[in-house]
Design a protein around this motif. Sequence first.
Motif, PDB file in Angstrom:
ATOM      1  N   VAL A   1      -2.691   5.735 -13.036  1.00 52.14           N
ATOM      2  CA  VAL A   1      -2.832   4.371 -13.214  1.00 52.14           C
ATOM      3  C   VAL A   1      -1.639   3.622 -13.221  1.00 52.14           C
ATOM      4  N   HIS A   2      -0.882   3.809 -14.282  1.00 51.06           N
ATOM      5  CA  HIS A   2       0.235   3.017 -14.743  1.00 51.06           C
ATOM      6  C   HIS A   2       1.354   2.832 -13.680  1.00 51.06           C
ATOM      7  N   GLY A   3       1.610   4.136 -13.116  1.00 50.75           N
ATOM      8  CA  GLY A   3       2.677   4.121 -11.974  1.00 50.75           C
ATOM      9  C   GLY A   3       2.213   3.321 -10.705  1.00 50.75           C
ATOM     10  N   ALA A   4       0.671   3.170 -10.245  1.00 43.72           N
ATOM     11  CA  ALA A   4       0.420   2.614  -9.410  1.00 43.72           C
ATOM     12  C   ALA A   4       0.457   0.996  -9.657  1.00 43.72           C
ATOM     13  N   TYR A   5      -0.096   0.707 -10.750  1.00 44.89           N
ATOM     14  CA  TYR A   5      -0.048  -0.665 -11.101  1.00 44.89           C
ATOM     15  C   TYR A   5       1.702  -1.258 -11.338  1.00 44.89           C
ATOM     16  N   LEU A   6       2.428  -0.431 -11.627  1.00 46.82           N
ATOM     17  CA  LEU A   6       3.668  -1.002 -11.746  1.00 46.82           C
ATOM     18  C   LEU A   6       4.362  -1.127 -10.498  1.00 46.82           C
ATOM     19  N   ALA A   7       4.165  -0.052  -9.609  1.00 46.84           N
ATOM     20  CA  ALA A   7       4.703  -0.107  -8.020  1.00 46.84           C
ATOM     21  C   ALA A   7       4.129  -1.413  -7.442  1.00 46.84           C
ATOM     22  N   TYR A   8       2.776  -2.000  -7.797  1.00 45.94           N
ATOM     23  CA  TYR A   8       2.492  -3.140  -7.098  1.00 45.94           C
ATOM     24  C   TYR A   8       2.897  -4.320  -7.705  1.00 45.94           C
TER      25      TYR A   8
ATOM     26  N   ARG B   1       0.966  -1.161  -0.138  1.00 48.88           N
ATOM     27  CA  ARG B   1      -0.002  -0.109  -0.022  1.00 48.88           C
ATOM     28  C   ARG B   1       0.817   1.286   0.053  1.00 48.88           C
ATOM     29  N   ALA B   2       1.852   1.145   0.786  1.00 43.43           N
ATOM     30  CA  ALA B   2       2.823   2.403   0.918  1.00 43.43           C
ATOM     31  C   ALA B   2       3.645   2.789  -0.340  1.00 43.43           C
TER      32      ALA B   2
ATOM     33  N   VAL C   1       6.610  -8.135 -15.264  1.00 43.63           N
ATOM     34  CA  VAL C   1       6.165  -6.960 -14.575  1.00 43.63           C
ATOM     35  C   VAL C   1       5.635  -5.813 -15.538  1.00 43.63           C
ATOM     36  N   GLU C   2       6.492  -5.566 -16.701  1.00 44.09           N
ATOM     37  CA  GLU C   2       6.132  -4.406 -17.536  1.00 44.09           C
ATOM     38  C   GLU C   2       4.866  -4.804 -18.309  1.00 44.09           C
ATOM     39  N   GLY C   3       4.778  -6.010 -18.665  1.00 42.59           N
ATOM     40  CA  GLY C   3       3.471  -6.573 -19.361  1.00 42.59           C
ATOM     41  C   GLY C   3       2.368  -6.537 -18.669  1.00 42.59           C
ATOM     42  N   ALA C   4       2.423  -6.771 -17.313  1.00 39.62           N
ATOM     43  CA  ALA C   4       1.275  -6.782 -16.565  1.00 39.62           C
ATOM     44  C   ALA C   4       0.720  -5.383 -16.229  1.00 39.62           C
ATOM     45  N   GLY C   5       1.965  -4.704 -16.043  1.00 39.70           N
ATOM     46  CA  GLY C   5       1.477  -2.939 -15.596  1.00 39.70           C
ATOM     47  C   GLY C   5       0.847  -2.163 -17.006  1.00 39.70           C
TER      48      GLY C   5
ATOM     49  N   PHE D   1      -5.137  -7.622  -8.189  1.00 41.93           N
ATOM     50  CA  PHE D   1      -4.664  -9.070  -7.545  1.00 41.93           C
ATOM     51  C   PHE D   1      -4.618 -10.096  -8.553  1.00 41.93           C
ATOM     52  N   GLU D   2      -5.744 -10.178  -9.308  1.00 45.80           N
ATOM     53  CA  GLU D   2      -5.696 -11.375 -10.329  1.00 45.80           C
ATOM     54  C   GLU D   2      -4.771 -11.407 -11.406  1.00 45.80           C
ATOM     55  N   ILE D   3      -4.417 -10.234 -11.886  1.00 46.49           N
ATOM     56  CA  ILE D   3      -3.367  -9.951 -12.930  1.00 46.49           C
ATOM     57  C   ILE D   3      -2.143 -10.397 -12.115  1.00 46.49           C
ATOM     58  N   GLY D   4      -1.860  -9.865 -10.868  1.00 48.99           N
ATOM     59  CA  GLY D   4      -0.793 -10.207 -10.122  1.00 48.99           C
ATOM     60  C   GLY D   4      -0.505 -11.647  -9.834  1.00 48.99           C
TER      61      GLY D   4
END
Length: 207
Positions: free
Chosen positions: A98-105, A81-82, A186-190, A172-175
């Motif tokens: 959007v993209h930055g948050a998904y990449l971070a996760y 979360r942080a 990672v890059e493809g998922a993001g 979660f599901e993509i992760g």
Amino acid sequence: MSEPAVAAPLPAGRREQTKAANRAAILRAAGEVFADIGYDAAGVRDIVRRTGLASGTFYNYFPDKESVFRALLEESAIEARARVRAARRSAGSLEQFVHGAYLAYFRFLAEDRPTFELIRRNASTIRTMFDEPQLGAGMEELRDDLHAAADGGTLPELDIEYLAAAMVGAAFEIGVRMVERHPPDVEGAGAFASALFLGGIERLGAA
């Protein structure tokens, strides 16, 4: 006959250090067990065997395997979360938000090996715990940030509740699918998650 020697109690500082070390050892062992054989097959004895601690010590910290599993999820969720919120709050555009948050996760999942293995083996169990306070806190933070983005004009007027639920569920599901790949993409998922939601937001905003 002399009285048997009685060990002197540890100073308060040492006691706290020992308690922290024992708890960390239990969490580390539990993470390994849950990753190796899965939550359903794991038992408290399996965890204790990997700690080197006395069998009763476990129950000084956790009442059962479910509580230690939840503790592992909570620790991972706090860090994830942080990272995600920092990415959203540093964004200068909707795409970065959007993209930055998904990449971070997704980077967190790929870099944090214990969490990576925990999710890879126990996704179905984790799904049942989405309403837990620490996991739910991520949803609340996302809702707050989406409202702030909408108020600032970055995000068009949408149903924030639906959007937040969809974004968290997709993360979660993509992760889960990402950690099943070798190596994790990672890059493809993001890119996929970002394109999915940016396209959807644009279409809904124009409706």
